[in-house]
Design a protein around this motif. Sequence first.
Motif, PDB file in Angstrom:
ATOM      1  N   ALA A 220       0.825  -1.210   0.000  1.00 25.21           N
ATOM      2  CA  ALA A 220       0.000   0.000   0.000  1.00 25.21           C
ATOM      3  C   ALA A 220       0.858   1.258   0.000  1.00 25.21           C
ATOM      4  CB  ALA A 220      -0.921   0.008   1.214  1.00 25.21           C
ATOM      5  N   HIS A 221       2.128   1.132   0.348  1.00 25.10           N
ATOM      6  CA  HIS A 221       2.968   2.315   0.522  1.00 25.10           C
ATOM      7  C   HIS A 221       4.185   2.381  -0.382  1.00 25.10           C
ATOM      8  CE1 HIS A 221       0.557   3.290   3.972  1.00 25.10           C
ATOM      9  NE2 HIS A 221       0.797   2.105   4.486  1.00 25.10           N
ATOM     10  N   SER A 222       4.584   1.278  -0.979  1.00 24.70           N
ATOM     11  CA  SER A 222       5.868   1.264  -1.657  1.00 24.70           C
ATOM     12  C   SER A 222       5.814   0.607  -3.035  1.00 24.70           C
ATOM     13  CB  SER A 222       6.885   0.528  -0.781  1.00 24.70           C
ATOM     14  OG  SER A 222       8.070   0.280  -1.485  1.00 24.70           O
ATOM     15  N   GLN A 223       6.193   1.371  -4.039  1.00 20.44           N
ATOM     16  CA  GLN A 223       6.271   0.831  -5.391  1.00 20.44           C
ATOM     17  C   GLN A 223       7.382  -0.214  -5.469  1.00 20.44           C
ATOM     18  OE1 GLN A 223       6.577   3.748  -8.504  1.00 20.44           O
ATOM     19  NE2 GLN A 223       7.127   2.229 -10.041  1.00 20.44           N
ATOM     20  N   ILE A 224       8.464   0.013  -4.765  1.00 21.29           N
ATOM     21  CA  ILE A 224       9.591  -0.932  -4.792  1.00 21.29           C
ATOM     22  C   ILE A 224       9.155  -2.286  -4.237  1.00 21.29           C
ATOM     23  CG2 ILE A 224      11.887  -1.408  -3.839  1.00 21.29           C
ATOM     24  CD1 ILE A 224      12.341   1.681  -3.971  1.00 21.29           C
ATOM     25  N   CYS A 225       8.391  -2.275  -3.146  1.00 19.81           N
ATOM     26  CA  CYS A 225       7.890  -3.546  -2.584  1.00 19.81           C
ATOM     27  C   CYS A 225       7.007  -4.261  -3.593  1.00 19.81           C
ATOM     28  CB  CYS A 225       7.097  -3.291  -1.307  1.00 19.81           C
ATOM     29  SG  CYS A 225       8.107  -2.882   0.113  1.00 19.81           S
ATOM     30  N   CYS A 226       6.159  -3.493  -4.267  1.00 24.43           N
ATOM     31  CA  CYS A 226       5.275  -4.079  -5.280  1.00 24.43           C
ATOM     32  C   CYS A 226       6.082  -4.708  -6.402  1.00 24.43           C
ATOM     33  CB  CYS A 226       4.332  -3.017  -5.836  1.00 24.43           C
ATOM     34  SG  CYS A 226       3.086  -2.456  -4.666  1.00 24.43           S
ATOM     35  N   GLU A 227       7.085  -3.986  -6.873  1.00 22.24           N
ATOM     36  CA  GLU A 227       7.910  -4.507  -7.965  1.00 22.24           C
ATOM     37  C   GLU A 227       8.652  -5.763  -7.556  1.00 22.24           C
ATOM     38  OE1 GLU A 227      10.163  -0.975  -8.823  1.00 22.24           O
ATOM     39  OE2 GLU A 227       8.660  -0.256 -10.271  1.00 22.24           O
ATOM     40  N   LYS A 228       9.165  -5.789  -6.329  1.00 20.48           N
ATOM     41  CA  LYS A 228       9.877  -6.980  -5.843  1.00 20.48           C
ATOM     42  C   LYS A 228       8.932  -8.177  -5.715  1.00 20.48           C
ATOM     43  CE  LYS A 228      13.725  -4.730  -3.545  1.00 20.48           C
ATOM     44  NZ  LYS A 228      14.844  -5.196  -4.304  1.00 20.48           N
ATOM     45  N   LEU A 229       7.724  -7.924  -5.248  1.00 19.56           N
ATOM     46  CA  LEU A 229       6.742  -9.009  -5.149  1.00 19.56           C
ATOM     47  C   LEU A 229       6.403  -9.580  -6.518  1.00 19.56           C
ATOM     48  CD1 LEU A 229       4.209  -7.779  -2.445  1.00 19.56           C
ATOM     49  CD2 LEU A 229       5.520  -9.891  -2.402  1.00 19.56           C
ATOM     50  N   VAL A 230       6.181  -8.704  -7.478  1.00 14.19           N
ATOM     51  CA  VAL A 230       5.855  -9.166  -8.832  1.00 14.19           C
ATOM     52  C   VAL A 230       7.025  -9.950  -9.415  1.00 14.19           C
ATOM     53  CG1 VAL A 230       5.364  -8.404 -11.185  1.00 14.19           C
ATOM     54  CG2 VAL A 230       4.129  -7.391  -9.279  1.00 14.19           C
ATOM     55  N   ALA A 231       8.233  -9.447  -9.215  1.00 10.37           N
ATOM     56  CA  ALA A 231       9.419 -10.139  -9.725  1.00 10.37           C
ATOM     57  C   ALA A 231       9.578 -11.521  -9.090  1.00 10.37           C
ATOM     58  CB  ALA A 231      10.672  -9.297  -9.467  1.00 10.37           C
ATOM     59  N   ALA A 232       9.122 -11.666  -7.856  1.00 10.72           N
ATOM     60  CA  ALA A 232       9.239 -12.949  -7.157  1.00 10.72           C
ATOM     61  C   ALA A 232       8.101 -13.913  -7.505  1.00 10.72           C
ATOM     62  CB  ALA A 232       9.270 -12.708  -5.650  1.00 10.72           C
ATOM     63  N   GLY A 233       7.167 -13.484  -8.356  1.00  9.88           N
ATOM     64  CA  GLY A 233       6.090 -14.372  -8.782  1.00  9.88           C
ATOM     65  C   GLY A 233       4.837 -14.307  -7.920  1.00  9.88           C
TER      66      GLY A 233
ATOM     67  N   ASN B  10      -3.292  -3.206  -4.840  1.00  3.86           N
ATOM     68  CA  ASN B  10      -2.160  -2.314  -4.590  1.00  3.86           C
ATOM     69  C   ASN B  10      -1.107  -2.425  -5.691  1.00  3.86           C
ATOM     70  OD1 ASN B  10      -3.419  -1.495  -2.255  1.00  3.86           O
ATOM     71  ND2 ASN B  10      -2.206  -2.809  -0.919  1.00  3.86           N
ATOM     72  N   LEU B  11      -0.873  -3.638  -6.158  1.00  5.92           N
ATOM     73  CA  LEU B  11       0.098  -3.832  -7.248  1.00  5.92           C
ATOM     74  C   LEU B  11      -0.381  -3.135  -8.516  1.00  5.92           C
ATOM     75  CD1 LEU B  11       0.911  -7.652  -6.887  1.00  5.92           C
ATOM     76  CD2 LEU B  11       2.289  -5.738  -6.066  1.00  5.92           C
ATOM     77  N   SER B  12      -1.683  -3.178  -8.755  1.00  7.50           N
ATOM     78  CA  SER B  12      -2.221  -2.636 -10.005  1.00  7.50           C
ATOM     79  C   SER B  12      -2.274  -1.107 -10.027  1.00  7.50           C
ATOM     80  CB  SER B  12      -3.613  -3.216 -10.281  1.00  7.50           C
ATOM     81  OG  SER B  12      -4.545  -2.713  -9.356  1.00  7.50           O
ATOM     82  N   ARG B  13      -1.922  -0.479  -8.928  1.00  7.00           N
ATOM     83  CA  ARG B  13      -1.869   0.996  -8.921  1.00  7.00           C
ATOM     84  C   ARG B  13      -0.794   1.511  -9.867  1.00  7.00           C
ATOM     85  NH1 ARG B  13      -1.097   2.557  -2.832  1.00  7.00           N
ATOM     86  NH2 ARG B  13       0.881   1.826  -3.560  1.00  7.00           N
TER      87      ARG B  13
ATOM     88  N   GLU C 115     -12.746  -2.740  -7.453  1.00  5.89           N
ATOM     89  CA  GLU C 115     -11.670  -1.743  -7.561  1.00  5.89           C
ATOM     90  C   GLU C 115     -10.553  -2.257  -8.464  1.00  5.89           C
ATOM     91  OE1 GLU C 115     -10.161   0.096  -3.920  1.00  5.89           O
ATOM     92  OE2 GLU C 115     -11.993  -0.628  -2.929  1.00  5.89           O
ATOM     93  N   LEU C 116     -10.209  -3.497  -8.280  1.00 13.00           N
ATOM     94  CA  LEU C 116      -9.146  -4.110  -9.067  1.00 13.00           C
ATOM     95  C   LEU C 116      -9.527  -4.165 -10.549  1.00 13.00           C
ATOM     96  CD1 LEU C 116      -6.437  -5.533  -9.218  1.00 13.00           C
ATOM     97  CD2 LEU C 116      -7.528  -7.591  -8.341  1.00 13.00           C
ATOM     98  N   LEU C 117     -10.746  -4.542 -10.841  1.00 13.96           N
ATOM     99  CA  LEU C 117     -11.202  -4.596 -12.233  1.00 13.96           C
ATOM    100  C   LEU C 117     -11.239  -3.206 -12.868  1.00 13.96           C
ATOM    101  CD1 LEU C 117     -13.956  -7.307 -11.863  1.00 13.96           C
ATOM    102  CD2 LEU C 117     -11.888  -7.493 -13.270  1.00 13.96           C
ATOM    103  N   LYS C 118     -11.581  -2.196 -12.095  1.00 17.55           N
ATOM    104  CA  LYS C 118     -11.568  -0.828 -12.621  1.00 17.55           C
ATOM    105  C   LYS C 118     -10.153  -0.406 -12.993  1.00 17.55           C
ATOM    106  CE  LYS C 118     -15.487   0.742  -9.936  1.00 17.55           C
ATOM    107  NZ  LYS C 118     -15.886   1.586  -8.807  1.00 17.55           N
ATOM    108  N   LYS C 119      -9.196  -0.790 -12.158  1.00 21.01           N
ATOM    109  CA  LYS C 119      -7.793  -0.468 -12.476  1.00 21.01           C
ATOM    110  C   LYS C 119      -7.349  -1.225 -13.720  1.00 21.01           C
ATOM    111  CE  LYS C 119      -6.525   1.036  -7.962  1.00 21.01           C
ATOM    112  NZ  LYS C 119      -5.617   1.056  -6.875  1.00 21.01           N
TER     113      LYS C 119
END
Length: 155
Positions: free
Chosen positions: A4-17, A48-51, A86-90
Amino acid sequence: MATAHSQICCEKLVAAGAINTLLKLIRSVSRSIPDQEVLKHALSTLRNLSRYPHLAEVLIDTRGSVETILWEFLRNKEEGYFLASELLKKICSNQKGVEALRNLPALLKRLHNLTEDLSRKANNEKRNIRGQAGRENTERRLKEAMELLKLTKNG
């Protein structure tokens, strides 16, 4: 929480699958109360990732993701419904996401049927003097479903 607060955390999560893991989790939960809590957290994390547009695109490109999220939206009657909305709207803010939704005609038909059912239910509840909270929830759900239907039609 970190997503919810960090783009870097989101990117790392996505990279980790994480997207595949979360989608698999969403598909496997039952209707039990503990599983519904897990579902809410999984949907919140995906939301949050889809933001971030580049991560939303990864989500859209993940096989079965849009179908899983739309299916959860259609079958959930609790808080997961609004998180999935919300997710589908994003997802629909990306043209690729709109196309992915349009490629699911059976689920779009169910979305259309859901809006009709909720509309009918909202009209019946207006005539009924029973609980205000139930009517507000139905109207809120109807509003979300109609917005999604509109987004899929107009792109």
